[in-house]
Design an enzyme around this catalytic site. Structure first.
Site, short mmCIF file in Angstrom:
data_model
loop_
_atom_site.label_atom_id
_atom_site.label_comp_id
_atom_site.label_asym_id
_atom_site.label_seq_id
_atom_site.Cartn_x
_atom_site.Cartn_y
_atom_site.Cartn_z
N CYS A 3 0.84 -1.19 0.00
CA CYS A 3 0.00 0.00 0.00
C CYS A 3 0.87 1.24 0.00
O CYS A 3 2.06 1.18 0.31
CB CYS A 3 -0.87 0.02 1.24
N CYS A 57 2.96 2.06 2.97
CA CYS A 57 4.26 1.42 3.21
C CYS A 57 5.40 2.35 2.83
O CYS A 57 6.50 2.25 3.35
CB CYS A 57 4.39 0.15 2.37
N ASP A 72 33.29 -38.52 -1.00
CA ASP A 72 32.06 -38.98 -0.40
C ASP A 72 31.36 -39.81 -1.49
O ASP A 72 31.60 -39.60 -2.66
CB ASP A 72 31.21 -37.77 -0.01
N ASP A 89 29.32 -32.99 -0.63
CA ASP A 89 28.37 -31.90 -0.80
C ASP A 89 28.63 -30.88 0.30
O ASP A 89 29.22 -31.20 1.33
CB ASP A 89 26.92 -32.42 -0.81
N ASP A 137 28.64 -32.66 4.44
CA ASP A 137 30.07 -32.92 4.58
C ASP A 137 30.85 -31.68 5.01
O ASP A 137 32.07 -31.69 4.99
CB ASP A 137 30.63 -33.44 3.25
#
Lengths: 752, 120
Positions: free
Chosen positions: A24, A27, A437, A636, A640
């Site tokens: 509005c 704001c 991994d 990742d 990890d």
């Protein structure tokens, strides 16, 4: 050093923000108040129609964004890196031109004088000859001021700040030459006749050569940042925004948060966002390295800088300006290009004291020639002292490391390898062990149904339909793979009742009224199911790295569904590359030993550490380090993270948008293990290049300075001409830049 | 006699070089934390080059590059892992801190421009 600082980079231009969720007009006042309350803000104006704010003051964009977000709105800076690059290029070109002009003016004065000297036409310092020399003195003074003025002001300013640099050496060298010549011109009798040599043309020629060298270096330098220019070039320049129901083309800097953008086939996507209408195939190879176009539907994310291939769609902008994935990649590469590895820090210490040491050497040279040199002393003293000052080149030394890092980091980025800093770049080449991994690194990280083995009386479709129907209500990680497989085959799932998960065994339910059991062999055994030859089949699948699950319907075995996380197509080749350069490759996984061993065997990994709890991964890395290994960990960036941080070099497997992963030293944007081998190869090539540069710069100075001081004179009668010294000086830093540029042509062996 | 004077002058000059570039310190600018410290990048020196700031405060620096030579295009804070690009003729500001007491050097890529931020 403890890291305890927060950093914010701000510019003193007005900052443009895009403000989201301003529903509005009321704001507006609230956002304005919020902005004005940020320390350093002198004015703030919010435009409700465009949802933008313009803020002036000495403040960082980030501080403003934080404040607006804290007040409950969304905000992002409106900015394009494109203009910046263009401005920089224009400024650099202007400077290059001015250097060239200065070199030409100085050269035009020096060349005829040099010619006259070579052919012996220089008049003596008497009668009309003095008038000729007086004109030369004035001309050379003009050149010294016009082409060499900055050396003198620079030297003076630096001196006042208790600092000495390149300018100091050039100003002292050429300045004493000119001054000495001028004194002899005024009072020739202060030195014996044979010492009445004038150095006006030498001073001018040296200045011409140094300007020319600087201009050439400038051009060569431009090439070192080509990688980043290419990244910046990926950005779209304009975007088609839907405003008030109309599609308008606007510059990319004006695209606001949450605005709707239209992308047509063949166009570049301007910013990051989410598709809200339409579908298409998008070529994301420039970001993710994935060569196949990716299908995008409503709700899927699109990345700025990627290319829309087939369809037309609308998307909502979620990240703009400096927040887009591409902008963050560019920023990260830029930061990394400017950071220094340990090898560079040591050189910096030397470079920092280099010039005062050369000044001391020059005074010592003066004293030696003055006390022990042959007659005419004044001529020899001047010549040697001046040549020492001119030949010494701190620039080549200072430039050796940063210029190679710049090219090396850029080169890595071309291969989809984002290196966080120079230190990581240097370390990567020293690795002895690479720890991988398993899930998501060696394998795709997306389990899929790999085998369906139906018992007599059943077929694959029936088997999969029942398995998928029962798993559709399950939350098991493998369940998703089975349901997806059924969907892919277009199978309609049946209704399931009385679902029950039996921990560690499997599941039980009624599917279409039939009693169904789905799980491991133990579940079948407990329910006295006759499996016939299925256990043998299952064992073969398990040895292959697949996870077999038995299906029983109404007390009779129906078959086996095998699920596996497929190994990435290029993992094996990438691991072979790592082996080839003599690295030990270890796989670390939480999976059971049999599956891990099967995967390791398929990709050729030497050592497997299986059944490791996520929390223990970093301890395993530490144990390898305790054995004296220099460990690179690939995993990742989230699960990890501790192991990545513990390793000497942490490589995070990224994909597409999640760039610049915090815990990692290196982010592999293309999600392929080839990135590790590429990073190591580029690291080695870069460190080699730095060493060549440093070796060259050290050798140049440690040979050049003594020769200039006349160390060869007692034996061979050789003295260095100051003009030659000037030329050598100008060439030395150009050589360093050119050598670094050679790295641009480097191609890691076996790279894709 | 003349020789002796010249030699003594040369020795004095060497002593001066050692004293000026190593033993004596350049002027230090005391800065308060609230103001922006403006540093001009020109002619091979940062002005001011040595800045003293109180600890425990956020320090705001602004660099204005007036030297078109590529030497001036970056300012690196080595211990802090900061690299700031300086566009010609523009002010680039930087906010750091609070820092633990100590000396934080900053320089151009080639260590020709040199300065320090002393937190005490």
């Amino acid at each position: 050093m403890p890291w305890n600082s927060i950093l914010k980079i701000m510019t003193e231009k007005n900052i443009q923000l895009s403000i989201g969720s301003m529903s509005c007009a009321g704001c507006v006042a609230s956002v304005e108040r919020t902005l004005l309350a940020v320390p350093g803000v002198s004015s703030a104006a919010v435009n409700f129609a465009e949802h933008t704010a313009e803020v002036a003051g000495e403040v960082s964009a980030q501080a403003l964004i934080d404040a607006v977000v804290a007040a409950g709105y969304e905000a992002a800076e409106l900015r394009g890196t494109d203009d910046e690059a263009q401005e920089k290029e224009a400024a650099e070109f202007a400077y290059y031109r001015s250097l060239l002009k200065k070199a030409l003016v100085a050269g035009a004065v020096a060349a005829p004088l040099m010619g006259m000297m070579l052919f012996g036409y220089m008049p003596m310092l008497e009668g009309g000859g003095r008038i000729f020399w007086a004109v030369v003195a004035l001309l050379s003074l003009f050149v010294m001021v016009y082409s060499g003025g900055r050396f003198f002001t620079g030297a003076w300013k630096a001196f006042k700040a208790h600092n000495a640099n390149m300018d100091t050496l050039i100003a002292l060298g050429t300045g004493t030459a000119w001054l000495f010549s001028f004194l002899i011109l005024l009072w020739p009798t202060i030195v014996p006749p044979e010492a009445r040599h004038l150095y006006f043309e030498a001073a001018v020629m040296i200045i011409a050569l140094i300007n020319l060298g600087a201009a050439l270096e400038m051009r060569a330098r431009g090439k070192t940042s080509e990688a980043i220019k290419r990244l910046i070039g990926l950005q779209a320049k304009t975007a088609r925004v839907v405003r008030n129901g109309k599609e308008v083309d606007v510059p990319i800097e004006q695209v606001g948060l949450n605005e709707t953008l239209r992308v047509r086939p063949g166009e570049k996507i301007a910013v990051d966002g989410v598709i809200i209408e339409g579908h298409s195939n998008v070529d994301e190879s420039m970001i993710s390295g994935e060569p196949m176009a990716v299908e995008k539907n409503v709700g899927d994310e699109v990345v700025g800088g990627t290319l829309n291939k087939s369809g037309s769609f609308l998307f909502s902008a979620t990240r703009i300006g400096a927040d887009t994935a591409l902008a963050r990649i560019i920023e990260m590469v830029r930061q990394a290009q400017n950071s220094k590895p340990a090898i560079g820090r040591m050189v910096d210490k030397i470079a920092g004291v280099f010039v005062p040491i050369v000044l001391l050497i020059a005074v010592i040279t003066f004293m030696v020639w003055f006390n022990f040199g042959p007659e005419p002393k004044s001529a020899y003293v001047l010549l040697t002292t001046m040549t020492v000052l001119i030949i010494a080149c701190p620039c080549a030394l200072g430039l050796a490391t940063p210029i190679s890092i710049m090219v090396g980091v850029g080169k890595a980025a071309e291969y989809g390898v984002l290196i966080r800093n120079g230190e990581a770049l240097q370390r990567a080449g020293q690795l002895t062990t690479v720890v991988l991994d398993k899930t998501g690194t060696v394998t795709e990280g997306r389990p899929a149904v790999t085998n369906l083995i139906a018992s007599d009386g059943w077929n694959d479709e029936q088997l999969l339909t029942i398995a998928a129907s029962i798993e559709a209500v399950s939350e098991h990680p493998l369940a998703e793979a089975i349901v997806a497989a059924a969907h892919r085959r277009g199978l309609a799932l049946s209704s399931t009742e009385g679902f029950e998960a039996i921990a560690g065994h499997g599941v039980r339910a009624q599917v279409d009224g039939a009693r169904v059991l789905f799980g491991n062999r133990k579940l079948m055994g407990d329910n006295q199911i006759d499996l016939a030859d299925l256990p043998a089949v299952a064992a073969r699948l398990a040895a292959n790295g697949e996870t077999p699950m038995f299906l029983a319907v109404d007390g009779a075995a129906a078959g086996v569904v095998a699920v596996a996380d497929p190994i990435k197509a290029d993992s094996k080749a990438a691991i072979a590359r790592l082996h080839k350069i003599g690295l030990k490759v270890v796989m670390l996984t939480g999976d059971n030993a049999a599956t891990a061993a099967a995967v390791a065997k398929q990709v050729g990994i030497d050592e497997v550490i299986a059944e490791v709890l996520p929390a223990d991964k970093s301890a395993k890395v530490a144990a390898l380090q305790a054995d004296g290994e220099v460990v690179g960990m690939v995993g990742d960036g989230i699960n990890d993270a501790p192991a990545l941080a513990r390793a000497d070099v942490g490589f995070a497997i990224g994909s597409g948008t999640d760039v610049a992963i915090e815990s990692a030293d290196v982010t592999l944007m293309r999600g392929s293990l080839h990135g590790v081998a590429d990073a190591i190869a580029i690291s080695k090539a870069t460190v080699r290049n730095i060493k060549q540069n440093l070796f060259g710069a050290f050798i140049y100075n440690s040979l050049g300075i003594p020769i200039a001081a006349g160390i060869l004179f007692p034996l061979f009668g050789i003295l260095l001409n100051p003009i030659v010294a000037g030329g050598a000086m100008a060439m030395s830093s150009l050589t360093v830049v050119s050598n670094a540029n050679r790295l641009r042509l480097f191609k890691p062996e076996g790279a894709q | 006699m003349m020789d002796l004077i010249v030699n003594l002058l040369a020795l004095a000059l060497m002593a001066f070089i050692v004293w000026w570039f190593w033993l004596s310190r350049a002027e230090v600018k005391q800065a308060s934390a609230s103001a922006v410290i403006e540093v001009i990048v020109e002619n091979g020196v940062y002005t001011p080059a040595h800045i003293e700031v109180p600890q425990g405060e956020v320090i705001r620096l602004s660099f204005e590059r007036r030297d078109p030579s590529p030497c001036a295009e970056k300012v690196l804070f080595d211990g802090l892992d900061i690299a700031l690009d300086l566009p010609l003729g523009e002010k680039q500001a930087l906010q750091v801190g609070p820092l633990t007491p100590g000396e934080y050097g900053f320089s151009c890529q080639m260590q020709m421009y040199r300065g320090s931020l002393v937190v005490c």
